[in-house]
Each structure stands twice: as C-alpha cells, then as structure tokens.
Motif scaffolding. Structure first.
Motif, mmCIF file in Angstrom:
data_model
loop_
_atom_site.group_PDB
_atom_site.id
_atom_site.type_symbol
_atom_site.label_atom_id
_atom_site.label_comp_id
_atom_site.label_asym_id
_atom_site.label_seq_id
_atom_site.Cartn_x
_atom_site.Cartn_y
_atom_site.Cartn_z
ATOM 1 N N VAL A 75 22.796 29.560 36.887
ATOM 2 C CA VAL A 75 21.474 29.270 36.328
ATOM 3 C C VAL A 75 20.579 30.506 36.453
ATOM 4 O O VAL A 75 20.561 31.149 37.506
ATOM 5 N N PRO A 76 19.827 30.880 35.424
ATOM 6 C CA PRO A 76 18.920 32.026 35.557
ATOM 7 C C PRO A 76 17.830 31.767 36.597
ATOM 8 O O PRO A 76 17.241 30.682 36.645
ATOM 9 N N VAL A 77 17.567 32.763 37.423
ATOM 10 C CA VAL A 77 16.490 32.657 38.405
ATOM 11 C C VAL A 77 15.165 32.451 37.673
ATOM 12 O O VAL A 77 14.904 33.075 36.644
ATOM 13 N N GLY A 78 14.341 31.564 38.207
ATOM 14 C CA GLY A 78 13.084 31.203 37.580
ATOM 15 C C GLY A 78 13.172 29.924 36.784
ATOM 16 O O GLY A 78 12.174 29.477 36.209
ATOM 17 N N SER A 79 14.362 29.287 36.769
ATOM 18 C CA SER A 79 14.581 28.088 35.966
ATOM 19 C C SER A 79 14.232 26.820 36.732
ATOM 20 O O SER A 79 14.229 26.791 37.963
ATOM 21 N N ARG A 80 13.981 25.766 35.974
ATOM 22 C CA ARG A 80 13.886 24.395 36.489
ATOM 23 C C ARG A 80 15.060 23.609 35.914
ATOM 24 O O ARG A 80 15.250 23.590 34.693
ATOM 25 N N VAL A 81 15.823 22.960 36.790
ATOM 26 C CA VAL A 81 17.040 22.274 36.386
ATOM 27 C C VAL A 81 16.955 20.812 36.808
ATOM 28 O O VAL A 81 16.664 20.516 37.971
ATOM 29 N N ALA A 82 17.223 19.903 35.869
ATOM 30 C CA ALA A 82 17.367 18.482 36.185
ATOM 31 C C ALA A 82 18.850 18.202 36.400
ATOM 32 O O ALA A 82 19.701 18.668 35.632
ATOM 33 N N VAL A 83 19.164 17.437 37.451
ATOM 34 C CA VAL A 83 20.554 17.164 37.805
ATOM 35 C C VAL A 83 20.688 15.697 38.200
ATOM 36 O O VAL A 83 19.902 15.195 39.013
ATOM 37 N N SER A 102 23.561 17.815 34.036
ATOM 38 C CA SER A 102 22.546 18.819 34.380
ATOM 39 C C SER A 102 21.977 19.423 33.110
ATOM 40 O O SER A 102 22.653 19.489 32.077
ATOM 41 N N LYS A 103 20.719 19.853 33.201
ATOM 42 C CA LYS A 103 20.029 20.411 32.038
ATOM 43 C C LYS A 103 18.940 21.354 32.515
ATOM 44 O O LYS A 103 18.163 20.999 33.405
ATOM 45 N N VAL A 104 18.883 22.536 31.927
ATOM 46 C CA VAL A 104 17.807 23.484 32.215
ATOM 47 C C VAL A 104 16.586 23.091 31.388
ATOM 48 O O VAL A 104 16.636 23.085 30.158
#
Length: 301
Positions: A261-269, A199-201
C-alpha cells in the motif's frame, strides 16, 4: 493488534560550549558515525556526569518533536558506569527502528528529545533520577546512569491522518465517511459478512509502497461485524501505533492487506475469522468474529 539527508561521518566531543534546551552540555564523550548508522561511542575515563546532559549532534530539518508525539527512532543505549560502560540495547542490532510514545518514555529521554527536529541525532547522559526510578527493568540498578544516542526518524502527533487523494467509500457494505485529514466514521451493514478478506484503498497516498518487514506507523478504527462494537481505536486512545508488517507480528489480515500500500493511504479492510485473532481476544473479540478496520498508513521504515 498484536503489540510489540545522509551526513558525513565525523566525531563530536560534547563540550560545555554546546548546550541544548533539554539539559546541560557535555560530557566529553565521542560519538562517531553517520545518521541512521549504529554509532561508535567512546567513553572517557572517570565517573559519569551525574546530571542530565544533552547535545544535538546532528541538526534535523523535519517537524519539531512535541511531548505527546509517537517517536520513531534508531537508538543505542549504554549503562555509563565509568568501567565497562556496557551496551544496554540498540535498535540497530534488531534490524528495525523503535517506536515509543514520548510521554511514556523515561523522563530523561522525553526531556532530551522535546523541541528538537525530526532528522536530528540527539545524545544524552541520563542520571538515575531521570531514568527508570527505584524499580528498573532486569539488568539495571536504581543507581545506574544511562547514555543514549538517538537518531530521530519521525514524530507523529495524536491527530495524524492520511493526507492523500480520495475520501469516503464503501467496502462489502461497510460505509466509511471522512476525507484526508479527518478521522474516519464507520457504518456497518446488517447482512452477513463476506467469507474472504476484502480490502480497498479509499485515500491514495503519494509515498512509496510498503514492504514486508517494515515498521508501519498507523492510525486505525476497528469494529466487530454484527455488533458494531469498537474493538480498538488509536484516535480514541490519542496515540498512533507502529507495527512491523508482513512477518507475523500482526494478524494475517493486516499482513495481506497492508503490504504494497502506498504510504499516506487510508485502507478499509474486512478480516474474516481465519485471518484475524485465531483464539479471539477475550472478552471482547470471539474466535468467530469478522473484524472491520480502517487504517491510515502514516509512514513506513
């Protein structure tokens, strides 16, 4: 995905002088308590109103609710029959707010909430014709009138996206294009998938970090590694989705990747089979499939 400002307490009697675009004013029902706290509802003697009555009891300052929004709210619903006026359901009793696409809710709720602002408390008497119709769910009859108290916590349009800082990126060979405010585009590699959760933000949100047990409002794209087939997409469906996180309500890969994860983030998983759908989701997803997600965390409650 496995689907399923503090205001002082006061009493308000709905009276004819207090009207709302959603319907006629009234009836004389007392609703007591703070916003976000389970209200006490005091029904008058006599028969229910018989038509749609709406009152904005507490005025919010957030975005205006539109007909195609996903709404997040705390609510209490009663059957108003002039007798025991029994409690039908309450999100307060469940310990978490509810989420529902407004366009798929019963017509009385849709009419009552549209045009109000997030942060409002809306109360509505809903006649049978604006309720569940001739085939209501168990415990109701077609002639039941309903009474709702709805505290609106959030409303999310179909095109809602992460709005933090950052942009595209790469994770385990998966390329993700698109920046804040844009729908992501995924390109999957040809090599074998990783065996562990990755996973990565990509876009860093500015909100608080998510916690286990919260209701997360999300947009997401998903792909099946190897075929590149789309497993699901909220953007394609035209509606964000909300899930409780960290309690087994979603696949284990989401629980592990999205808590904190901080709200407002996009995360690839990238989710290996053991942290995905154990038995698959026939006919599209097999138990051996590795899945790729790009998730925008829009809000957490």
């Amino acid at each position: 995905m496995r689907i399923p400002p503090l205001l002082a307490a006061f009493s308000l009697v709905l009276v004819a002088a207090c009207t709302s675009p959603g319907g006629r004013a009234g009836p004389e029902i007392e609703v007591l308590g703070d916003f976000g706290v389970k209200p006490k509802v005091v029904f008058p003697d006599g028969e229910p109103a018989g038509d749609l009555r709406v009152r904005e009891q507490m005025v919010g300052t957030g975005s205006v609710i539109k007909g195609d929004d996903l709404v997040v709210a705390h609510y209490t619903a009663h059957v108003w029959d002039g007798e025991d006026n029994r409690l039908l359901a309450s999100s307060f009793n469940q310990g978490a707010p509810a989420s529902f696409p407004l366009k798929h809710s019963i017509s009385g709720v849709g009419k009552a909430l549209r045009g109000h602002r997030v942060g409002s408390r809306v109360v509505a008497a809903i006649p049978p014709g604006e309720g569940y119709g001739p085939n209501p769910p168990g415990g109701l009859t077609a002639g039941d009138e309903l009474f709702y108290v709805v505290d609106v916590l959030g409303a999310f349009p179909p095109d809602a996206t992460a709005r933090g800082t950052g942009g595209g990126g790469t994770l385990a060979g998966v390329k993700v294009a698109g920046g804040p405010g844009e729908r992501p585009a995924l390109t999957l590699p040809r090599e074998r998938p990783p065996v562990r959760l990755q996973s990565k933000v990509l876009i860093q949100g500015g909100g608080p970090r998510t916690r286990a047990g919260q209701l997360l409002v999300t947009q997401y794209e998903s792909r099946i590694w190897g075929s590149g087939a789309a497993a699901d997409s909220t953007w394609e469906a035209g509606q964000p989705k909300a899930f409780q996180i960290g309690n087994g309500s979603v696949i284990p890969g989401w629980d592990k990747a999205l808590v904190g994860v901080p709200v407002g983030s996009r995360v690839a998983v990238v989710v290996p089979p053991g942290l995905g759908y154990g038995k698959g989701l026939p006919p599209l997803i097999k138990p051996t499939d590795t899945l790729v997600f790009v998730v925008d965390v829009l809000a957490a409650y």
